[in-house]
Design a protein around this motif. Sequence first.
Motif: not given
Length: 226
Positions: A102, A104-107, A112, A114, A138, A141
């Motif tokens: 991952p 980023t941090t998932p929203s 996220s 990957t 997203d 991202q």
Amino acid sequence: MALPLMLLAFAAIVVLSNLQLVEPPDLEVAAPPPDPLAGFSADAQDSLTAPDIQVPARLKLTFLGKPEELCAELTEIGLPNGGWTKAPFRRGRWQCASDVVPLTTPSVDFGSATLFFLLRGGSEDRVDYLRLKLNVEDPRQMEYGEATVRSVIGALSDRYSWAVPDRFLQAISDFEALEMTDRGVRLSVAPEDPNLTGDPAASQRLNIILNFGEPDLIRPADGFQR
């Protein structure tokens, strides 16, 4: 004065006459050297003297560094892997590979971004293949995912002292399909097709491949056995 001139003319006539009477020595004609191809068959002679190139070869980039150092560098970038080891189920191949990492941090709305990578080579001291798979749910991202991909490609290209073509990097940024070759390296950018996978989210996944392949041979090895 007439007498000296007559004597001089007479002397000149005598000298020229003597020169004409002397025959030049016979020049020995050197025998031609033996034909170095005489011991070969007619087919072999035709093959060796053919004006056309039988197997054209191109100069290619070749990685002869320390792959284990590259794998360690990718770990430092944030892509942990098991290090440079013999590839399972692939005889004579070596590799290091990450899990799906991952980025980023998932929203609430999106998972996220990957990234997965697979680095392979035909020997312990050679890398000839890099595959990356980027998944960005997203669109906001994308910039972060692209930056990580560039870091991985940059770590490899720095060790090759090779400037990756801008066209290739732009296709990654645009999520656009591309097939090209640069200095013998086959480069591929392939977004997944939802129509082929049956998954609407497939368009958010990008497959990136750098294939250095084997160096071209000037002539097949069996051609030297004639």
